[in-house]
Design an enzyme around this catalytic site. Structure first.
Site, PDB file in Angstrom:
ATOM      1  N   GLY A 113      -4.817  94.276 -13.283  1.00 46.26           N
ATOM      2  CA  GLY A 113      -6.239  94.098 -13.598  1.00 46.26           C
ATOM      3  C   GLY A 113      -7.102  94.321 -12.372  1.00 46.26           C
TER       4      GLY A 113
ATOM      5  N   GLY B  73      -8.676  93.383  -9.526  1.00 49.18           N
ATOM      6  CA  GLY B  73      -8.613  92.229  -8.640  1.00 49.18           C
ATOM      7  C   GLY B  73      -9.683  92.270  -7.563  1.00 49.18           C
TER       8      GLY B  73
ATOM      9  CE  LYS C  10     -10.684 100.678  -4.908  1.00 49.87           C
ATOM     10  NZ  LYS C  10     -10.052 101.991  -4.841  1.00 49.87           N
TER      11      LYS C  10
ATOM     12  NE  ARG D 287      -7.484 101.002 -13.998  1.00 54.73           N
ATOM     13  CZ  ARG D 287      -7.652 101.203 -12.709  1.00 54.73           C
ATOM     14  NH1 ARG D 287      -6.622 101.522 -11.978  1.00 54.73           N
ATOM     15  NH2 ARG D 287      -8.827 101.078 -12.141  1.00 54.73           N
TER      16      ARG D 287
ATOM     17  CG  ASP E 206      -1.333 100.040 -11.349  1.00 53.69           C
ATOM     18  OD1 ASP E 206      -0.130 100.333 -11.250  1.00 53.69           O
ATOM     19  OD2 ASP E 206      -2.032  99.717 -10.380  1.00 53.69           O
TER      20      ASP E 206
HETATM   21  P1  AMP Z   1      -4.388  99.410  -5.935  1.00 53.90           P
HETATM   22  O1  AMP Z   1      -3.383  99.462  -4.863  1.00 53.90           O
HETATM   23  O2  AMP Z   1      -5.800  99.584  -5.455  1.00 53.90           O
HETATM   24  O3  AMP Z   1      -4.076 100.311  -7.069  1.00 53.90           O
HETATM   25  O4  AMP Z   1      -4.331  97.912  -6.485  1.00 53.90           O
HETATM   26  C1  AMP Z   1      -3.222  97.357  -7.141  1.00 53.90           C
HETATM   27  C2  AMP Z   1      -3.595  95.994  -7.691  1.00 53.90           C
HETATM   28  O5  AMP Z   1      -3.852  95.078  -6.636  1.00 53.90           O
HETATM   29  C3  AMP Z   1      -4.837  95.970  -8.561  1.00 53.90           C
HETATM   30  O6  AMP Z   1      -4.667  95.008  -9.565  1.00 53.90           O
HETATM   31  C4  AMP Z   1      -5.909  95.566  -7.580  1.00 53.90           C
HETATM   32  O7  AMP Z   1      -7.022  95.003  -8.216  1.00 53.90           O
HETATM   33  C5  AMP Z   1      -5.175  94.553  -6.738  1.00 53.90           C
HETATM   34  N1  AMP Z   1      -5.749  94.438  -5.379  1.00 53.90           N
HETATM   35  C6  AMP Z   1      -5.683  95.322  -4.379  1.00 53.90           C
HETATM   36  N2  AMP Z   1      -6.305  94.875  -3.277  1.00 53.90           N
HETATM   37  C7  AMP Z   1      -6.806  93.662  -3.587  1.00 53.90           C
HETATM   38  C8  AMP Z   1      -7.565  92.673  -2.882  1.00 53.90           C
HETATM   39  N3  AMP Z   1      -7.945  92.856  -1.618  1.00 53.90           N
HETATM   40  N4  AMP Z   1      -7.891  91.542  -3.534  1.00 53.90           N
HETATM   41  C9  AMP Z   1      -7.517  91.342  -4.798  1.00 53.90           C
HETATM   42  N5  AMP Z   1      -6.807  92.205  -5.525  1.00 53.90           N
HETATM   43  C10 AMP Z   1      -6.451  93.371  -4.933  1.00 53.90           C
HETATM   44 MG    MG Z   2      -4.958 100.674  -8.709  1.00 52.94          MG
END
Ligand code: AMP
Ligand code: MG
Length: 490
Positions: A93, A95, A116, A187, A256
């Protein structure tokens, strides 16, 4: 003070927020200390009917930082799941992203507007919900470069600093927020989220939503879910062929991060190759080399198998028949990918028409480029430009290959001219090279200097312009400048 009083006026028309509550968690962005503008994408703002000057105003900047919520927005964090490096994670989700809402662009397309790095959400899983300026600038530059290269992608509408620091392995780093625009953020993992919960009604609702928003022609098909699957397979096969033709490595092709529209999404430790190697990996977290350049088509297909699995109950009541239909579609991925790949690579070599030996000609060039560690982008460009010192010249490492190529293209002046024109429009002069990306991030972090970001952005957004031929951004890295690892930086 009303929180919305001085926000730019945006004609929101939100459809995702009208889906049932299990699709998202509603919440506003978390305010930041001291928002400051980094960049606004004027052309994109225009298409979205948003006044760029209003975005640049104090109220606009507060909105881009999440300190105010504009009228008409329905802020929410989307729910999804996914396979990360092949491992199932039942809940991911948004995050650290908040979807503000959607607008219909002047081009008639419905776009998501998302912040973001806008603070924690119920999906943050212990993360801080924030972003630092490095990944924000990287995504801004690389996604805008991809758009200029004609690759389907999410876009960058704006970037702001937050005035807060975020803690990362490297220490405290300046926080930033990217305003991302996408045809949608649905996604493969969004389907997986509901399938894993055996929420069949939600899978069907999501299917109908996606068909109506992205693939309306699938609604007329005998089996709409199958038509949707085929359409996504086509879109992904075309996308990955485009990546391969540019030497682009996504780095984190988790389900995702695999978009239903076939757009490049979630720019993390991505990179364009300098010297060519089919097994190249940049991401520091990809220890098994799962997402190496040469694996990208296979992984895209693997992700599509996961989508197909979610759609099975909607393909046929009989499970075996459903699996047979899905398998038939999945099997077509290869042919679709190779077809798209050949089209792109023929254009890069200026090959008009189709001949059986073309794939051999392409592969033998790539093999030679790998053997001699030649720069991917520059080598193709040299073929259309030709100078006495390039590797295609007599005595050069590619001279023998050049003779076969010459035979295929033909000696007539008109054939040569057609080839050159085709090549110049297919082989970029400028791509966002890793060492330049790293340098502009360094300047922003250590000196607060955004000039290198602006200069790089300007260069990569006119990638085919021959005027850039002598630009420093066109040059491969010197040996001491080569970047071999990119960090997720989340
Ligand atoms: P990503 O690597 O950007 O595809 O993120 C993978 C998952 O980790 C997703 O659910 C993001 O929302 C969560 N995520 C990545 N970085 C953070 C962060 N700094 N704080 C909270 N959730 C994160
Ligand atoms: Mg992602």
């Amino acid at each position: 003070m009303s929180p919305t009083i001085d926000s730019p006026s945006i004609a929101f028309d939100n459809s995702y927020a009208a889906l049932p509550p299990e699709f998202y968690q509603r919440l506003p962005p978390t305010p930041v200390s001291q928002p400051e503008l980094i960049a606004i994408n004027e052309a994109l703002a225009r298409n979205l009917g948003i006044d760029a000057d209003a975005l640049r105003s104090p109220g606009g900047i507060r909105m881009l930082a999440g300190n105010t919520v504009p009228d008409g927005a329905s802020p929410l964090a989307m729910a999804y799941a996914g396979h990360q490096f092949g491992n199932w994670v039942p809940q991911l989700g948004d995050g650290r992203a908040i979807l503000l809402g959607e607008v219909i662009g002047e081009d008639g397309v419905r776009y998501d507007i998302q912040l973001k790095g806008a603070g924690p959400t119920p999906f943050s899983r212990g993360g801080d919900g924030r972003n630092w300026i490095g990944p924000v600038l990287r995504e801004y530059v690389v996604s805008e470069a991809m758009a200029a290269l004609g690759v389907p992608t999410t876009r960058a509408l704006a970037a702001v600093r937050t005035g807060d620091h975020v803690m990362r392995e490297l220490g405290p780093l300046p926080g930033a927020i990217l305003t991302r625009v996408a045809r949608s953020h649905v996604r493969v993992g969004t389907f997986q989220y509901f399938t894993a919960r055996q929420n069949h009604a939600a899978v069907e609702q999501l299917l109908n939503y996606v068909i109506e928003r992205h693939y309306p022609e699938a609604a007329q098909a005998e089996i709409p879910a199958l038509a949707l699957l085929d359409a996504v397979i086509d879109a992904q096969a075309s996308l990955i062929a485009h990546w391969q033709s540019l030497g682009f490595i996504h780095g984190v092709m988790n389900t995702d991060n695999s978009s239903i529209t076939g757009d490049t999404i979630d720019y993390g430790p991505c990179a364009f190759m300098d010297s060519f190697a089919a097994d190249k990996v940049f991401s520091s977290i990809d220890r098994g080399a799962r997402y190496a350049y040469q694996n990208q088509p296979r992984i895209a297909q693997w992700n599509l198998v996961n989508l197909a699995q979610c759609l099975l109950p909607l393909l046929n009541e009989d499970k075996e028949e459903a699996v047979r239909l899905a398998q038939e579609s999945i099997n077509r991925f290869d042919e679709r990918f190779v077809g798209n790949y050949l089209t792109r690579m023929r254009a890069k070599l200026g090959l008009v028409g189709e001949q059986d030996e073309d794939l051999t000609l392409i592969s033998s060039l790539l093999n030679l480029m790998q053997t001699h560690s030649l720069d991917f982008t520059l080598t193709f460009r040299q073929l259309s430009k030709r100078s006495a010192t390039d590797p295609f010249a007599p005595g050069g490492t590619l001279h023998d290959w050049h003779r076969s190529w010459q035979q295929r293209v033909g000696d007539e002046a008109t054939a040569q001219e057609a080839a050159t024109r085709l090549m110049q429009n297919s082989n970029p002069v400028i791509i966002p090279r890793n060492h330049q990306v790293e340098a502009m991030i360094d300047a922003a972090v250590h000196d607060g200097n955004l000039a290198p970001f602006q200069a790089l952005l300007q260069a990569v957004t006119s990638p085919f312009d021959p005027a850039h031929e002598e630009s420093p951004f066109a040059a491969p890295p010197r040996p001491e400048e080569v970047v071999t690892r990119t960090f997720c930086g989340t």
